[in-house]
Write an enzyme that holds these catalytic residues in place. Structure first.
Site, short mmCIF file in Angstrom:
data_model
loop_
_atom_site.label_atom_id
_atom_site.label_comp_id
_atom_site.label_asym_id
_atom_site.label_seq_id
_atom_site.Cartn_x
_atom_site.Cartn_y
_atom_site.Cartn_z
N HIS A 145 -0.62 3.85 3.70
CA HIS A 145 0.06 2.62 4.11
C HIS A 145 1.44 2.54 3.48
O HIS A 145 2.42 2.18 4.13
CB HIS A 145 -0.76 1.39 3.71
CG HIS A 145 -0.09 0.10 4.05
ND1 HIS A 145 0.64 -0.62 3.12
CD2 HIS A 145 0.00 -0.59 5.20
CE1 HIS A 145 1.12 -1.70 3.70
NE2 HIS A 145 0.75 -1.72 4.96
N SER A 146 1.55 2.87 2.23
CA SER A 146 2.83 2.94 1.52
C SER A 146 2.62 3.82 0.30
O SER A 146 1.54 4.38 0.09
CB SER A 146 3.29 1.53 1.11
OG SER A 146 2.48 1.04 0.05
#
Length: 438
Positions: free
Chosen positions: A329-330
């Site tokens: 996601h990050s």
């Protein structure tokens, strides 16, 4: 009561007794349809819903509702099952699509590693979602406004945002158009009609509706607004408010949902029980279209059709791109904790959007492996060189955080800036002033 009888009764009423004009109009419409039937059933007269009366209770169960299909233009081999769905874009346009996707993919790999090395504070990759960016951007007009979430860098690539623009923003130096005020990957460009990204989820969705409403009010408007968000952000209250306002105000806005399967670590099966995000559109009275977000041409065709629809009818539409987020996601996430390596392998090979577009180009002899390798190497060289350069560029003047908030700086901000100047001067040995623009 007949229509004529209703009119006569209203005419006899005194001025003091007369009904409001709005009610009179509503009553006349209802009078015309009082005895109307639908498939043999009498139509209800309630202002809140238009439906027929039935004699027995029928409960609407989720399982009885047909799910929206997923539109796909080409298969994994780059072949169109229905040749009429080939948009027949020129070789130059298709090659730009492919090279922009490769540029985004290559840049992501390097900047992700840059964060891992501690050179920037944060980063988010776009692996697996390149087609939804490039395909949709190519179908829009450059004058259309874009409200992104934080994983739409490809839209900016298509519109001309340069490698130096991306890197300078991530490093927050004085060449950054945002003057270092934003986290990395929170891009924005006034000249490219891309509204600056903000971190809180969903805020951009109602903002996009407001902009679309403003466009609608302009004479001879030929611009629409597109707002991107993930299926996780669609759980925010902002999404509900935006859908409802867009429907009731009839705004030319495209709600583009990237359904990539996960809201950080929460799978879609735990996020909602309905038919995805496009399935919600009918409840708001909005058009909807669901498609394969890994198929560049399905994305292009769907977005092009959506743009024509919203501008012709001044009404919104919900687009749902079904895809898979290959990357974490990050840089704050470790996706190996909640999904299997086997799944990733499938989506990173045969189902990868770049692979599918490459197969399409090979069918037409538009792809040259040797040229592509040179292209990737050139991008890597350019990104690495820009990183080395961006690291050396000073940060913006710290005073700029007080500026550009108001057209004229108010007294209270002038006082705060003066206090800060006095503080920094007194304790300057504790601040890295050499790293900031003088």
């Amino acid at each position: 009561m007949s229509l004529m009888t209703t009119v006569r009764l209203m005419a006899r009423m005194s001025t003091r007794q007369q009904l409001p004009a709005k009610y009179m109009a509503t009553r006349l419409v209802h009078s015309e349809t009082e005895n109307s039937t639908a498939n043999g059933c009498e139509l209800a007269k309630f202002p809140g819903a238009q439906a027929a009366y039935i004699g027995k209770p029928v409960m609407a169960l989720p399982g009885n509702t047909e799910t929206l299909p997923i539109y796909r233009a080409m298969n994994v081999d780059g072949v169109f099952d229905d040749p009429s769905q080939d948009p027949n874009l020129s070789r130059e346009v298709v090659q730009k699509m492919f090279r922009d996707m490769v540029l985004l993919n290559t840049m992501d790999k390097i900047l992700y590693e840059s964060q891992r090395q501690g050179r920037i504070s944060f980063y988010m990759t776009n692996f697996g979602e390149e087609a939804s960016h490039i395909g949709s951007a190519a179908a829009l007009s450059p004058d259309d406004w874009v409200y992104g979430q934080y994983r739409e860098a490809g839209v900016l690539v298509w519109r001309g945002y340069t490698i130096s623009d991306f890197v300078n923003q991530c490093y927050g130096n004085r060449e950054d158009e945002g003057k270092g005020r934003q986290m990395p990957v929170h891009y924005g460009s006034k000249k490219l009609n891309f509204v600056t990204i903000s971190s809180p989820l969903g805020t951009q969705i109602p903002q996009a509706v407001g902009a679309a409403y403003a466009f609608k009010l302009q004479p001879n408007n030929d611009r629409c607004v597109i707002t991107y968000f993930g299926e996780g952000a669609a759980s925010e209250g902002d999404a509900h408010a935006a859908f409802n306002f867009a429907a009731t105000l009839e705004c030319p806005v495209i709600f583009f949902c990237r359904n990539n399967g996960f809201a950080i670590s929460t799978p879609s099966t735990e996020q909602y029980r309905g038919d995805g995000i496009a399935g919600r559109a009918a409840g708001y009275g909005i058009a909807a279209l669901r498609f394969d977000g890994t198929d560049t041409f399905a994305v292009y065709n769907a977005t092009k059709q959506a743009r024509e629809y919203v501008l012709k009818h001044n009404k919104p539409i919900v687009l749902e791109a079904m895809q898979y987020r290959i990357g974490h996601h990050s840089t704050s996430d470790d996706s190996t904790a909640y999904r299997s390596v086997e799944d990733l392998e499938i989506w990173n090979t045969v189902e990868h959007p770049i692979t599918k577009l490459k197969n399409y180009m090979k069918q037409r002899n538009w792809f040259n492996e040797e040229e592509e390798e040179k292209h990737v190497k050139a991008i890597r060289k350019q990104v690495l060189a820009q990183i080395n350069q961006s690291e050396k560029i000073p940060k913006p003047d710290w005073r700029e955080m007080f500026q550009d908030v108001y057209h004229e700086m108010p007294t209270h901000l002038k006082e705060q800036m003066k206090q800060m100047e006095e503080h920094v001067e007194k304790f300057k040995e504790h601040y890295p002033l050499k790293d900031f623009k003088n």
